[in-house]
Design a protein around this motif. Structure first.
Motif: not given
Lengths: 361, 222, 219
Positions: A280, A283, A292-294, A298-299, A301
């Motif tokens: 992970w 962001l 959020g996280w990537r 995929r990104e 929330t």
């Protein structure tokens, strides 16, 4: 908040009996001055009756109630009532009077002129965060939250050190209720009145009360203490069950999260070590606030945030709601400040538990 | 006391009760006129009131019409129709029907429209047709209020039928008009005692019927 | 010209017989209804047994009085009052009784329509009973009371004319006189005058009630 406060209202051996039932039995209670005391309990436990005995809306059958050391039966009931604010469920506004006239009710009863009453009403509208433009409206034209604010302003107009509130926010929706609760805390800090607040909602009691009186069946007080005391050590099974299944979680509200180890955002990359939250990736937006996280392409929330001075409960929630399992801590400006590991939160909760019972590592 | 004694004597005399002009036949006439008037008025007013109540719109029109009818002086209509149509039953029945429509109409409308919309909505959601909603939900719930209208109309009609004697018809008012003509106050008193007693008895009967027809679940505390 | 002044005089008599009883009857009904209305304030344990009986007795007594035909009251009251049937006192008393019979129920409903929370709030802020009655309870009961008043007023105006049958002077006299003299025009004038009177007075009540209840605004 003063810890050893003087007593504002004292119940001494107070009993209220109706023909068929005992509503309140042999109540002894000292309500500290300048704090918010909540009365909480299931319906029919005598909490409202107890509140209403303070301003003699209900007359006690036995015992005495002292207001600042004075027996509340020493003066006529209507004078006693004019001397303290009262907020009720559904606001209880006079539908035939404008907002300003409603707020000025008690000053007018005490003989203030129309102009003075109106001026005072406008001031109080500012105090409770009501637009002055609403002054000439009638209650039917207000939203539930606005009406309740008018109710609070009207109670404040009594200009008394004591404010009685009978389930004032129970009829408004949850979002507005949270707003009104925050507003009440702010008002209390600003005005420092003694507030007695009746509610059937333990969360509300915990959120607002400096002291909580838990009423049990048959009009007895099952426990009286600070929210921490009641959540940590319920006096008996009744209190434990009333405080509810979540009380372990709720208790973490009173444990500070300041000691939690903070993992730097950069991880150990500089020193060549992997970021432990990989794969992970956190962001950030232009202002360095978490966005959020990537995970690969995929990104997602992000979860809730851990704010400075936050409790362990907040930290735990940040961890549990984060897609990566790592809680995001922010600074006062909302910029990402670091990450919290779930193991650290659990360890802190364990230390808190052991210290509560005085058991060492 | 003289008057009351004479009234009592008249009541005690068996001859006052029997025969073509006796109390019994006047009572039957009075009930007959009232029944006819109420029947006609009910056939007109109740369906309209119920329908408007069911549709939950047009209430203002109902209230307006009822108000206007209430403002019409019944004695005026009675005499006007009597001159217009001529003596006989038609004129007074027409006048009294107009009198009875107002309470029947408002009762039926108020009763049905006051049914909790949530209850009606729930019935509709369960698949009841409009007709079923009307007959199985709204009307049973509205019974007490509709009956209130019927009782009110009955009282007004019973009271006003007494003036039909004024245009040479029968009924209990006959004794009043006859007594007035010969300055016999005791006869007038007797006539009005009879009219009041009849109203009382009929209202009690209707109250009983109302209780019987209303679901026990609807009874309010009063 | 003679006819016009007759109509004017009869209108005045009609007005007197319809308005005075409504005013008197309402003033009498308000304290009776307030005494009978169910109190539902919180903490008082709901409506108590004694209060319910009191309400039942008063409301049923009013309903019973209402069943007595007005014409019967005109004829029977002189037995008690000692007046003549056609005296103005007799007519006013009879119609006042009739208005009381109608208005007591309306006023009870009106007082019970006032939200107990608002009365409770008044007490909590230190209103004393008399001031709470005139300052809160009475103004808030105006809408329901006015609705009852309108029905009582309009019914009363129509009822007054019935008195003409036994010789009480009012616009109803035009009906009895018109019938006797076979004058349809006289009857029509009487009907029109009565209806206009009813409409005007009804408007007056509606307007006054609206002025007193400007707080009843839609949200």
């Amino acid at each position: 908040m003063p810890e050893t406060a003087a007593t504002a209202i004292e119940f001494a051996g107070v009993t209220k009996r109706y023909e068929s039932a005992v509503a309140v039995e042999d109540l002894d209670l000292a309500i500290p001055a300048g704090l918010i005391t909540t009365f909480v309990g299931p319906s029919g436990c005598g909490k409202t009756t107890s509140l209403r005995m303070i301003n003699r809306m209900v007359e006690a059958t036995e015992g005495t109630i002292l207001i600042q050391g004075e027996d509340n039966r020493d003066r006529p009931a209507h004078e006693l009532r004019r001397s303290m604010g009262y907020v009720m469920q559904q606001a209880g506004l006079m539908p035939h009077r404008t907002v300003a006239d409603n707020i000025a009710t008690v000053p007018r009863l005490k003989g203030a002129s129309r102009a003075d009453g109106r001026a005072r009403a406008l001031e109080l509208m500012d105090t409770v965060g009501l637009d002055r433009k609403l002054a000439k409206r009638y209650p039917a034209q207000l939203s539930g939250g606005q009406a309740q604010r008018v109710g609070v302003a009207r109670a404040l107009a009594a200009d008394s050190p004591i404010l009685l509130m009978d389930e004032p926010f129970s009829a408004v929706d949850p979002v507005v209720r949270t707003d009104l609760q925050n507003e009440l805390v702010r008002l209390h800090e600003q005005l420092e009145r003694t507030i007695v607040f009746v509610t059937h909602d333990i969360d509300e009691a915990v959120a607002l009360g400096h002291r909580i009186a838990v009423f049990g069946e048959g009009g007895r007080i099952a426990q009286f203490g600070t929210p921490e005391e009641i959540l940590r050590a319920p006096a008996d099974d009744f209190v434990a069950s009333f405080v509810g299944r979540d009380r372990g979680l709720r208790r973490l509200t009173f444990a500070s999260g300041q000691e939690l180890p903070m993992h730097p955002l950069e991880g150990g990359t500089a020193s060549g070590l992997e970021r432990p939250w990989a794969p992970w990736e956190l962001l950030l937006d232009d202002a360095a606030r978490p966005a959020g996280w990537r995970f690969g392409e995929r990104e997602v929330t992000g979860g809730t945030l851990f704010t400075p001075g936050g409790s362990l409960r907040e930290a735990l929630d940040a961890v549990l709601s984060s897609p990566s399992g790592w809680g995001v801590a922010v600074d006062d400006a909302g910029r990402a400040a670091g990450l919290i590991a779930s193991d650290d939160v659990m360890a802190a909760a364990g230390r808190e538990r052991r210290s509560r019972y005085g058991v060492g590592e | 006391m003289n008057v009351l004694e004479q009234t009592w004597k008249w009541f005690a005399d068996p001859a006052s009760w029997t025969g073509a002009g006796g109390i019994w036949s006047r009572l039957v006439e009075h009930l007959g006129y009232s029944g006819l008037v109420l029947l006609i008025a009910a056939v007109i007013a109740l369906p309209v009131g119920v329908l408007v109540g069911h549709r939950r719109s047009g209430g203002n029109v109902v209230v307006g019409v009822a108000g206007a009818l209430r403002a019409l002086p019944t004695l005026g209509l009675l005499t006007l129709f009597a001159l217009w149509i001529g003596l006989g039953l038609t004129a007074p029945v027409l006048a009294l029907v107009l009198l009875a429509i107002a309470p029947l109409l408002t009762g039926a409308y108020a009763g049905v429209s006051a049914v909790d919309p949530v209850v009606v909505d729930a019935a509709r959601a369960q698949g009841l047709t409009e007709w079923q909603i009307l007959t199985r939900v709204e009307l049973p719930v509205a019974v007490p209020v509709i009956f209130g209208g019927i009782r009110n109309a009955t009282l007004q009609v019973i009271a006003t039928v007494t003036i039909m004697a004024y245009i040479d018809l029968g009924g209990l008012g006959r004794f009043l008009i006859d007594g007035l003509a010969v300055r016999d106050y005791s006869r007038m008193v007797a006539s009005m005692i009879l009219a009041a007693a009849l109203a009382l008895v009929l209202d009690a009967v209707l109250a009983g019927a109302q209780k019987l027809l209303s679901s026990p679940g609807l009874s309010k505390e009063d | 010209m003679g006819n016009l002044s007759t109509v004017g005089h009869l209108t005045w008599l009609h007005l007197l017989q319809s308005v005075l009883p409504v005013v008197l009857g309402t003033l009498i009904s308000i304290p009776i209804a307030r005494f009978a209305a169910g109190r539902r304030a919180r903490g008082a344990g709901g409506r108590r047994g004694a209060g319910r009986v009191r309400r039942g007795v008063v409301v049923n007594a009013a309903a019973l009085l209402y069943t007595v035909p007005s014409l019967a009251l005109f004829v029977l009251l002189p037995l008690i009052l000692g007046t003549s049937i056609t005296s103005l006192t007799n007519v006013i008393v009879a119609l006042t009784l009739y208005v009381v019979a109608m208005m007591v129920r309306s006023c009870v409903d009106a007082f019970e329509s006032v939200s107990p929370e608002v009365l409770d709030a008044g007490t909590a802020m230190g209103y004393r009973p008399l001031r709470a009655f005139f300052g809160i309870e009475l103004p808030l009961s105006v809408p329901v009371m006015a609705a009852g008043l309108r029905v009582a007023l309009v019914s009363n105006i129509s009822m007054v004319s019935v008195g003409a049958v036994i010789g009480i002077q009012s616009l109803g006299t035009l009906f009895t006189d018109g019938l006797r003299r076979d004058l349809m025009a006289e009857i029509v004038v009487g009907i029109l005058a009565t209806v206009v009177l009813a409409l005007v007075l009804d408007r007056l009540v509606t307007w006054s009630a609206a002025a007193l209840t400007r707080w009843q605004v839609r949200a």
